[in-house]
Each structure stands twice: as structure tokens, then as C-alpha cells.
Design an enzyme around this catalytic site. Structure first.
Site, PDB file in Angstrom:
ATOM      1  CG  ASP A  84      33.656  73.996   6.812  1.00  0.00           C
ATOM      2  OD1 ASP A  84      32.731  73.612   7.558  1.00  0.00           O
ATOM      3  OD2 ASP A  84      34.267  75.060   6.966  1.00  0.00           O
ATOM      4  CB  SER A 131      32.581  74.848  10.499  1.00  0.00           C
ATOM      5  OG  SER A 131      33.335  75.675   9.697  1.00  0.00           O
TER       6      SER A 131
END
Ligand SMILES: Nc1ncnc2c1ncn2[C@@H]1O[C@@H]2COP(=O)(O)O[C@H]2[C@H]1O
EC number: 3.1.1.5
Length: 645
Positions: free
Chosen positions: A467, A353
Site C-alpha cells: 500500500d 491507496s
């Protein structure tokens, strides 16, 4: 005279009992042959008499096998499953030509009735081995120490290998270099070099094929070195034409005798600009042609690069892991500044991320000032999440993020980055973690930060990627598996939880707009971000255990979408890293070798608690945890004289 209670002596007694002698047989395995695979039924005890065997386990992501230990002469093989009465726990492959004694299971069980001391000695060994395969193991005494460096094309590699050897010596080790002149001088030359040195490096130039063949069967691991500087040096990207175009047949067999399981590493010599930056292109062709496990870009005369290879060979390398955490992940920038200030080398880097974004900047070899400028422009000066749209697939259109990633990361490919890098995304189609080790950096980063519901996912090869933090926010264990050295983890996932205030519906819409609060996105963004990244406690604990040095910045008041709190987060990352480095009593490069880890004393992570009652960001205290510390020989006393090789 007291009886020798060592495992080797006990095993010798076991094999020397009348029934043992009658039942035992000898086998020889050529380097590269598999003895058995994990999961195979266990039916024999083996005793390695000569050579060396590698123990391999599947990666977390099932994308390959990684070496977890080596077995040396005098040691047993297959005892774990025999004693536990289970299938084999790992795959065992001959790293070199090996000779083994073999005792069938029934005879082993019969023999230990007569020699119970053997069971005790074996149990001790098992515990030690089981420990060494766990995330935070004790000192890895069974790590590879004999390496080959083979020229793949017309470059002369000896000067580079000599420089690496010098750097290994500078770390305090005894090292021998073996070359073609040792061919035909008798098998003892290998045993002698290993007995008198901590590391043995074999070197072979391209035409020295006979020496290379012999040498490749005496080493634990191979690095191929290729000159990648000129267009003409590129391999043909069609693997079918590979042997004819750049290699002879023997080379191609040596390259990868076991498919990917014992894949060698590839060192690519790259051109350097006046300021030392490397000019890297077309790495993909090399990867397609040779399928190396890892690859390293090196300047031909670069001392820092030789030092990096020396660290990688000796287990002194440093791998840095950055967790996700939205704006809190800006803390990683401060951590990089502190590590660089303390001259801690960064040899491998990964992240998930927003941790992937900062990791990407480090892998690009950007200076602190460059990282600061790019991240401020891309994420701080105006929110990348304010292109709110009708939420067909997500609350934002993602176009602003796309544009910024393109503006700042261009079209660079991960495999062309100066430093080894990987990042993660979560594959919603297959339900697995996707490890991005190659391909366009900005696309991998875009996937890694695409919070479900907040940003549209990335669709790649018919797979929906979101993500990385959804499935793994802190890939420390993967980093641990990718090199033998220290793992430094910077983890900001212990988010303050969600501040109840941040989920209130704004009382007045005009004020919300006028104050500019809309730029952070509506409160639902916080809820989505937190829900999607609420890593399970067990997973996070496991990842933290995989770090030798765990740094947990507590950027007080910085919430995950608080992009403007950049300076606060950076400062927190910097200060916490400075403090944790100051607690170290040993060089950080030696932590894993010494089996010492430094972790802050933090209460166990419980998602529910952190969600409802934010834990106090009180000052963290650090604890040193010795893991059966044994000093390496070079720290203990005078060295043996260097052999003349
Ligand atoms: N970390 C380790 N280091 C060295 N040898 C190991 C390690 N882990 C497992 N082994 C050996 O590898 C074998 C794999 O099959 P077994 O489980 O039967 O028994 C195991 C041990 O003999």
C-alpha cells in the site's frame, strides 16, 4: 537624485568597484550546459548578463530533477551558498545561450566590505528565492515563459500551436508566435518578443532544422509534437535505431542534450471517436524512444486539449491529489462531482491507496455515472475483503480484488490514459516510495491498495510492493513538482482514529456471521489498516502545505473498512468541496500564480490523539492565506499593444 537601490544596480556597483573590475571575468555557456551541481563547492558569484538559467532540485523520490526557478539577466547566481558558506543548494543549467560575469569568492567577500548595500540587496533576493522553492511558495514570478513546439514527424504543428496561443490569449495574456520567418532577423527579435509579451511560443515544422536549432537555444522549455495516429507513425521501439528511423542526428541531440535532466515534454496527437474519446495505444514505444519528462494525449482539432496545453504553459493547470483512507476515500468521488459541476478542469491526477483507485477512474475520463457504477460494483456491493484465508502472507487471498480490478480496469496502461496520472506504492524491498507513472494500471492500483497483512503484496521486478499509504498517503508535494499550476488536495487521512468498539472480539461468532459483519473482515483488519497507514504528522503537514486548495471531508461515522457507507462518504466529499470552492475569491486556476492558498483551520494532526480520542468532526472553517499577493500584469491595467510578429 536618489540612489538606485535595486539588486541589479547594487550588483553593477559591486562588479564596477576597482577590485571587482580587476577580478571579474566573462564566460559564455551554450544552452544546455551545466554551471554547477547541487552539493558542489561554492567558489564564485555569477551575474547573468544575457540568456536564462534554470535552477533544478532533486525530486522527492530522487527519480529526477525538477525546475524550481529561472534566473533572468541582471540576477545573481550562486549567492546563497556564498553568503551561507555552504555547498550550492541546487543545480544550475543554462536554459539558453548565456553570458555571465564571474567574481571569485575572495574578491566578492572583499568587495562587499566596501559595498554593504549589496549584501542587503542579495539577502532580500535570497529570501525571495528560498520562499519560491518551498512547498507553498509565494507568487512564482520567475517561471518559464518561452516555449518551443517542434514537430517530431510529418505532422504540421502550426495550427495546433496557434490554437494554444489563442487559448493563452483567452486567459488574458499577451503572446507572440515566432516561426522560421524570424530566423536571421537578428538576435533582438527574441528579446523584443519577450519584452512585449507575457509568453513567447516558438514553432518549427519537421524540415525546419536550422530554425529549430537556433530556437531551441532561446527557450525555457520544449514540447515535441508527434502524430501517433497511424501505425506507421510509431517510432521504432529500439532506441539504437531511433535516429535513423524517425529522426536525423541533430534532432536526437536536441531532444535530450542533458540526459533526463532537461527532458522535453511530448505531445502525442491521437485519433478521436465521434464522442470525442481518444483512441490511445502504443504510448510505451514513444516513451522508450524519447524519454520525455511528461506526455500529453491531444486530439488534433480539440479545443479543450488546446486549452489544457495553454493552462499547462501558463501555470493555470490544475493537479488533483487524492489521499488514501479505505472506504473514507469514497469522498473523493463526491469531490470530483463538485469540481466538475463548478467547471474546474482536472489536468493532472494522482493518488495513494484507495485515492489511487478513484484517481485512476478520473484519468480514464470516466463520467460521474461511470465512476459510480464501477466503484459500487467493485468495492461496495460486496466486500472485496471477504475472501478470508489462512494468513500465510495476509488475511485475505486478494483474488477477489484482482478479479474486480481486471473486470473494471482491464489491461489499460497508465501511459495510455487520457489524463496524466501517477499513483504510489511502498517498496518493502528497497524501503522507498515507488511512483507508478507507466505500466498496467490495475497492477499499480493493486500494489497501491495492498495493505500489509490484509492483502498479499504485489511482487514486481523482484520488489515487494504494498500500500502506497504506508509511506506516503497524500502525495501533494510530488504533484506540486510535476506542474506549475494549482494543486487541489482532498485528504481523508485524518481518520476518526480507530473506534474502540471496532476492535472488540465479537461476543458471539454465529451472530457475527448472521449479521454479515464478517464481510468487513475481522477487527484485526481495522488495526492493521490503521497501523499501516498512520502517516507521521510532519509528513502529512508537509503534504498539506503543498496544496493551494485543501479539502478535508469529514465523513462522519465512516470507518476505513465501512464499504457500505459509500453514499455517506461521497456526499461528504461533495458537500465539503462545494463549500471550499464557494470560499474562493479568485478562479481556482490562478491560486498558485497569485500565491493564495485556502486551507481549513484544523488542529495540527497528531497520530496519537487521533488514534485514542477521535477529533470532533466539527464544521471546518476556511482561511485564505495571501502569500505576498502581486496581481499579474493582465489584471492591473491596459495592455501594451501587440507587437506584429
Ligand atoms: N527559487 C529560485 N529561483 C531562482 N534562483 C534560485 C532559486 N533557488 C536558488 N536559486 C539560485 O540557484 C543557486 C544554486 O546555488 P546557490 O545555492 O549557491 O545559489 C542559488 C541561487 O543563486
Amino acid at each position: 537624485m536618489a540612489e538606485d537601490t535595486s539588486l541589479e544596480a547594487a550588483l553593477a556597483r559591486l562588479f564596477n568597484t576597482p577590485s571587482g573590475l580587476k577580478a571579474a571575468s566573462w564566460i559564455t555557456l551554450t544552452g544546455g550546459t551545466r554551471l554547477f551541481s547541487a552539493g558542489d563547492e561554492s567558489d564564485h558569484l555569477y551575474l547573468l548578463r544575457s540568456g536564462r538559467m534554470g535552477v533544478f532540485r532533486h525530486d522527492d523520490d530522487h527519480q529526477g530533477l525538477h525546475l524550481i526557478g529561472v534566473i533572468k539577466p541582471g540576477e545573481p547566481v550562486g549567492e546563497m551558498s556564498l553568503i551561507a558558506d555552504t555547498p550550492h543548494t541546487s543545480t544550475v543549467i543554462a536554459l539558453r545561450d548565456c553570458e555571465l560575469m564571474v567574481l571569485p569568492k575572495a574578491d566578492f567577500l572583499k568587495a562587499i566590505e566596501a559595498a554593504p548595500d549589496v549584501l542587503l540587496a542579495l539577502s532580500k533576493q535570497m529570501i525571495e528565492r528560498a520562499r519560491s522553492g518551498t512547498p507553498r511558495e509565494g507568487r512564482r514570478h520567475n517561471t518559464p515563459n518561452v516555449f518551443a513546439f517542434f514537430a517530431l514527424n510529418d505532422i504540421i504543428v502550426r495550427p495546433l500551436v496557434e490554437r494554444i496561443a489563442e487559448q493563452v490569449r483567452a486567459l488574458g495574456y499577451r503572446v507572440a508566435l515566432l516561426d522560421k520567418d524570424h530566423h536571421g532577423t537578428g538576435a533582438d527579435v527574441f528579446a523584443e518578443a519577450e519584452a512585449n509579451n507575457d509568453y513567447v511560443l516558438h514553432v518549427a515544422e519537421k524540415p525546419e532544422s536550422h530554425w529549430r536549432l537556433l530556437s531551441s537555444r532561446q527557450v525555457d522549455h520544449t514540447f515535441w509534437i508527434a502524430d501517433a495516429r497511424h501505425h506507421s507513425q510509431r517510432p521504432h521501439s529500439d532506441p539504437a535505431r531511433l535516429p535513423a528511423s524517425t529522426l536525423n542526428l541533430e534532432d536526437s541531440q536536441l531532444l535530450d542534450p542533458l540526459g533526463l535532466q532537461r527532458a522535453p515534454d511530448l505531445i502525442l496527437i491521437q485519433a478521436q471517436e465521434a464522442d470525442g474519446r481518444k483512441v490511445i495505444a502504443h504510448t510505451r514505444d514513444w516513451l522508450d524512444a524519447f524519454k520525455p519528462a511528461r506526455w500529453f494525449h491531444v486530439g488534433e482539432h480539440s479545443l479543450p486539449d488546446a486549452a489544457r496545453l495553454a493552462r499547462i504553459v501558463t501555470g493555470h493547470s490544475i493537479g488533483v491529489v487524492f489521499s488514501g483512507g479505505g472506504a473514507r476515500a469514497f469522498s473523493h468521488i463526491g469531490a470530483v462531482q463538485a469540481l466538475r459541476e463548478a467547471h474546474v478542469p482536472i489536468d493532472f491526477i494522482c493518488g495513494s491507496s484507495m485515492g489511487a483507485i478513484v484517481g485512476g477512474c478520473v484519468a480514464l475520463d470516466w463520467s460521474d455515472a461511470e465512476i459510480d457504477t464501477h466503484i459500487r460494483e467493485a468495492f461496495v456491493m460486496s466486500s472485496p475483503l471477504d475472501d478470508v484465508t489462512f494468513p500465510f502472507v495476509a488475511l485475505t487471498g486478494g483474488r477477489k480484488v484482482d478479479q474486480r480490478l481486471e473486470a473494471h480496469f482491464g489491461d489499460v496502461l497508465i501511459e495510455d490514459l487520457p489524463l496524466p496520472f501517477f499513483c504510489l506504492s511502498s517498496n518493502l524491498t528497497s524501503g522507498t516510495i515507488k511512483v507508478h507513472k507507466s505500466g498496467r494500471l490495475r497492477q499499480a492500483l493493486r500494489a497501491s491498495i495492498s495493505l500489509p497483512g490484509v492483502m498479499p503484496p504485489v511482487v514486481e521486478d523482484d520488489q515487494v510492493l504494498v500500500d502506497g499509504a504506508v509511506m506516503r498517503s497524500f502525495p501533494a508535494l510530488m504533484m506540486r513538482n510535476s506542474h506549475l499550476g494549482t494543486v487541489i488536495g482532498v485528504d481523508v487521512t485524518r481518520a476518526k482514529g480507530i473506534d474502540p468498539k471496532s476492535v472488540h472480539v465479537p461476543k458471539s461468532l454465529p451472530t457475527w456471521f448472521l449479521k454479515g459483519d464478517w464481510r468487513k473482515g475481522p477487527p484485526i483488519v481495522s488495526i492493521l489498516m490503521r497501523s499501516a497507514t498512520i502517516t507521521t504528522a510532519a509528513d502529512l503537514e508537509q503534504s498539506r502545505l503543498a496544496c493551494d486548495l485543501l479539502i478535508i471531508p469529514e465523513p462522519e461515522g465512516v470507518e476505513i473498512r465501512e464499504w457500505h457507507a459509500y453514499d455517506l462518504a461521497v456526499e461528504s466529499g461533495y458537500q465539503t468541496s462545494v463549500q471550499s470552492l464557494a470560499q474562493l475569491e479568485h478562479p481556482v486556476t490562478q491560486l498558485r500564480k497569485l500565491g493564495i492558498s485556502l486551507h481549513p483551520n484544523i488542529p495540527a494532526f497528531t497520530p496519537d490523539d487521533s488514534f485514542l480520542t477521535p477529533p470532533r468532526p466539527e464544521k471546518l472553517k476556511y482561511t485564505l492565506k495571501p502569500q505576498g499577493v502581486t496581481l499579474p500584469r493582465f489584471l492591473k491595467g491596459p495592455k501594451k499593444p501587440q507587437p506584429k510578429l
